[in-house]
Design a protein around this motif. Structure first.
Motif, PDB file in Angstrom:
ATOM      1  N   THR A  52      48.106  34.628  18.715  1.00 62.48           N
ATOM      2  CA  THR A  52      49.421  34.861  19.730  1.00 62.48           C
ATOM      3  C   THR A  52      49.870  36.263  19.496  1.00 62.48           C
ATOM      4  O   THR A  52      50.601  36.565  18.361  1.00 62.48           O
ATOM      5  CB  THR A  52      50.241  33.680  19.880  1.00 62.48           C
ATOM      6  OG1 THR A  52      49.491  32.522  19.974  1.00 62.48           O
ATOM      7  CG2 THR A  52      51.269  34.005  20.859  1.00 62.48           C
ATOM      8  N   ALA A 105      52.974  37.718  24.455  1.00 61.45           N
ATOM      9  CA  ALA A 105      52.576  36.527  24.747  1.00 61.45           C
ATOM     10  C   ALA A 105      53.608  35.314  24.297  1.00 61.45           C
ATOM     11  O   ALA A 105      54.164  34.338  25.167  1.00 61.45           O
ATOM     12  CB  ALA A 105      51.239  35.999  24.406  1.00 61.45           C
ATOM     13  N   GLU A 106      54.108  35.526  23.076  1.00 63.24           N
ATOM     14  CA  GLU A 106      55.191  34.805  22.486  1.00 63.24           C
ATOM     15  C   GLU A 106      56.368  34.718  23.360  1.00 63.24           C
ATOM     16  O   GLU A 106      57.253  33.433  23.568  1.00 63.24           O
ATOM     17  CB  GLU A 106      55.187  34.699  20.998  1.00 63.24           C
ATOM     18  CG  GLU A 106      56.335  33.843  20.282  1.00 63.24           C
ATOM     19  CD  GLU A 106      55.702  32.689  20.272  1.00 63.24           C
ATOM     20  OE1 GLU A 106      56.597  31.861  19.620  1.00 63.24           O
ATOM     21  OE2 GLU A 106      54.593  32.177  20.721  1.00 63.24           O
ATOM     22  N   THR A 141      56.442  33.339  26.562  1.00 62.86           N
ATOM     23  CA  THR A 141      56.589  31.847  26.803  1.00 62.86           C
ATOM     24  C   THR A 141      57.999  31.303  26.466  1.00 62.86           C
ATOM     25  O   THR A 141      58.656  30.380  27.024  1.00 62.86           O
ATOM     26  CB  THR A 141      55.623  31.142  25.717  1.00 62.86           C
ATOM     27  OG1 THR A 141      54.262  31.445  26.286  1.00 62.86           O
ATOM     28  CG2 THR A 141      55.714  29.598  25.985  1.00 62.86           C
ATOM     29  N   ARG A 200      52.164  32.663  12.651  1.00 63.48           N
ATOM     30  CA  ARG A 200      51.575  33.191  13.689  1.00 63.48           C
ATOM     31  C   ARG A 200      51.338  34.709  13.536  1.00 63.48           C
ATOM     32  O   ARG A 200      50.339  35.403  14.035  1.00 63.48           O
ATOM     33  CB  ARG A 200      52.515  32.909  14.942  1.00 63.48           C
ATOM     34  CG  ARG A 200      51.798  33.424  16.391  1.00 63.48           C
ATOM     35  CD  ARG A 200      52.696  32.653  17.497  1.00 63.48           C
ATOM     36  NE  ARG A 200      54.155  32.743  17.199  1.00 63.48           N
ATOM     37  CZ  ARG A 200      54.748  34.057  17.338  1.00 63.48           C
ATOM     38  NH1 ARG A 200      54.131  35.211  17.614  1.00 63.48           N
ATOM     39  NH2 ARG A 200      55.866  34.252  17.042  1.00 63.48           N
TER      40      ARG A 200
END
Length: 280
Positions: free
Chosen positions: A2, A6-7, A10, A225
């Motif tokens: 990710t 993108a993190e 979200t 991540r």
């Protein structure tokens, strides 16, 4: 893997949902941080990060209205600005430099020190305003995994309250919140009803108005991540700097003033101390 963009999309999206779900008369409801109203959760996020970003990268984020004037617009302008920065292809080649953290790729720095803070404070805003308090369990587990080995250092920093005891079989969100000093029922130690916003008080300036990362963000130093990217030469070079920064954080306890930390419910350092800390 990710991406940081993108993190943030979200995590910030989840916080945005709660911001938009606050009733017009709900912004003065008590938050789970003693002395804070719901609008102060927004204020914290929109005030501490721009200074940290500007000091470390020279980048100015767009400024919306204050959290007192319009907390929804304040958050929207701020969050959209962070997302635009992360979506910009040029960001991949930028770095953030901090005297206590060293040099980090800019997107990793944002993810590590800011996006994680948004995630944690989503619960605070939801609890304050009677909304969905559920946090993503995978993210909770990753944060808790990163924080557990640093228990002693985090307590010594003065930024975190005493660890709250919960059953061994408690879900990961409950265990994470308890670890940072939140009580299981989300109580803040203040009576129900409305509270006066901290506005431009010394506490808010100390918590939000200095170029220093937020305390919850320490956990992301070992975020699985972004671990692969964190092992790059630029990130590896900053590892010892981050360790030194944690030691600086621990040293703050000797000069911390009493009060309620915005992120943990613990003793809050004076403004002059936070500027030399790795977390605010």
């Amino acid at each position: 893997m990710t991406t940081a963009a993108a993190e943030h999309r979200t995590v910030a999206g989840g916080f945005t949902d709660r911001v938009r779900g606050v009733a017009p008369d709900g912004w003065d409801a008590p938050a789970p941080v003693a002395g804070w109203a719901a609008r102060d959760v927004v204020r914290h996020l929109v005030e501490w990060f721009p200074g940290f970003l500007k000091a470390g990268s020279g980048i100015d984020l767009p400024h919306g209205p204050s959290a007192d004037e319009d907390p929804v617009a304040a958050w929207t302008v701020h969050s959209d600005g962070v997302q635009a920065l992360l979506d910009d292809p040029a960001t991949a080649g930028r770095t953030l430099t901090n005297p206590h953290l060293g040099e980090l790729p800019l997107d990793i720095a944002i993810d590590r020190f800011y996006t994680s803070d948004v995630f944690m404070h989503t619960w605070d805003l939801a609890r304050a305003t009677g909304q969905d308090e559920k946090l993503d369990p995978v993210r909770c587990a990753a944060l808790l995994e990163g924080m557990l080995p640093m228990d002693e250092v985090l307590r010594a920093s003065g930024q975190y309250g005493p660890r709250v005891e919960v059953p061994d079989d408690a879900d990961v969100q409950t265990r994470l919140l308890a670890f940072i000093g939140r009580t299981p029922d989300g109580s803040s130690g203040q009576p129900p009803g409305r509270v006066r916003s901290v506005r431009r008080s010394k506490r808010c300036r100390a918590a939000c108005g200095v170029p220093s990362p937020s305390p919850n963000a320490i956990a992301c130093q070992v975020s699985p991540r972004l671990r692969d990217r964190s092992s790059s030469p630029a990130s590896s070079a900053s590892s010892s700097a981050r360790t030194r920064g944690i030691r600086v954080s621990a040293a703050v306890r000797s000069t911390s003033s009493t009060g309620s930390s915005p992120c943990s419910g613990s003793a809050e350092p004076a403004a002059s101390d936070i500027t030399s800390d790795t977390a605010s």
